[in-house]
Design an enzyme around this catalytic site. Sequence first.
Site, mmCIF file in Angstrom:
data_model
loop_
_atom_site.group_PDB
_atom_site.id
_atom_site.type_symbol
_atom_site.label_atom_id
_atom_site.label_comp_id
_atom_site.label_asym_id
_atom_site.label_seq_id
_atom_site.Cartn_x
_atom_site.Cartn_y
_atom_site.Cartn_z
ATOM 1 N N LYS A 1 17.791 3.891 -56.248
ATOM 2 C CA LYS A 1 18.830 3.371 -57.188
ATOM 3 C C LYS A 1 19.655 1.919 -56.533
ATOM 4 C CE LYS A 1 21.683 6.918 -55.386
ATOM 5 N NZ LYS A 1 21.907 8.399 -55.422
ATOM 6 N N LYS B 1 10.073 3.314 -51.060
ATOM 7 C CA LYS B 1 10.687 4.390 -52.043
ATOM 8 C C LYS B 1 11.423 3.910 -53.313
ATOM 9 C CE LYS B 1 13.657 7.912 -51.234
ATOM 10 N NZ LYS B 1 14.390 8.921 -50.121
ATOM 11 N N LYS C 1 22.851 1.852 -42.565
ATOM 12 C CA LYS C 1 24.096 1.686 -43.513
ATOM 13 C C LYS C 1 25.003 0.794 -42.774
ATOM 14 C CE LYS C 1 24.047 5.710 -46.495
ATOM 15 N NZ LYS C 1 24.501 6.913 -46.824
#
Length: 340
Positions: free
Chosen positions: A205, A202, A120
């Site tokens: 969103k 995966k 992140k």
Amino acid sequence: MQAETHTSPKKIIFSGIQPSGVLTLGNYIGALRNFKLLEDAYDCIYCVVDMHAITVKQNAAELRARCLSLAAMYLAVGLDPKKSLIFCQSHVSAHAELAWILNCVTYMGELSRMTQFKEKSAKHHDNINAGLFTYPVLMAADILLYQTDLVPVGADQKQHLEITRDIAQRFNSQYGQSFVVPEAYIGKVGSRVMSLQEPTRKMSKSDPEDTYISLLDSPEVVRRKVKRAVTDSDASIRFDAEEKPGVSNLLSIISVLMDEPLESVTDSLQGEGYGGLKTRAADAIIETLAPIQAEYARIIADKATLQGILDEGAQAAARRANRTLDKVKRKVGFAPHGKA
Ligand code: TRP
């Protein structure tokens, strides 16, 4: 030393989802669907983890709407607020308070080894804030406040559960038994839903729209996205995640949603071609989403009832959380105060 016990006859499960974007079919198959399946056998606590969401920049109005939307989705998939505790993290101040205390028994070194932090902070290099760094400590607080036994975790959250266990054990040994040390709940082979465009990744969103199915996608949109899903040029319908990730992804979506073994899905599609496979996958998705979407529309239209459910959930959660928090405050040596 006597082990920490709780009075609930059922094992306690805690899980949370961040209100940080649309929910996808991956969230449904990987999490929400299982939440419902666990509801009767366990004492389940399902949280909208809005405090985690602000570790990356959010638009306030959108975040507010998404918190309610996620709570509505919890209910739309069939979770029963009389059975499961459903609430927003920020409504129960014990989460923030315990997180602070746990910060003081967590090492910079162990937090800097967290893969999610590294990922992140690479992605949001203009906003590497301290909250992003201590994110796992807040997650530990979520879990430990409720004396949680089991946490259903996907592969990406395993490391966070490990650090939660380390923090719990460290606190227990420094201050005396205070927390149940939680374990991962490994459900029945939960299949991972992969991206429709890059089926080795995966479904997420945060990727482009055509790579995922939103739980609120209309039937037309579902058909279009599935029709465009990446397959391969080999034209045989069989499950082989390595060689045929796209086809395998569609097969396992059908299998999970229709509750039919992979082999029988595969057998029944022989001779249908990829067109047939995609039609079957789209049908399965549309059929699954239709009742959820209808429920969602009903629930989200009645904000007062939804708000009432969240308020009650928060009150009940606070009562439980504060039992742990009060004890922890005593153990670390905070002076007692007037409250009974
Ligand atoms: N970190 C989790 C995720 O992004 C969300 C989360 C927050 C959570 N607190 C939790 C999950 C406690 C399980 C238990 O998926």
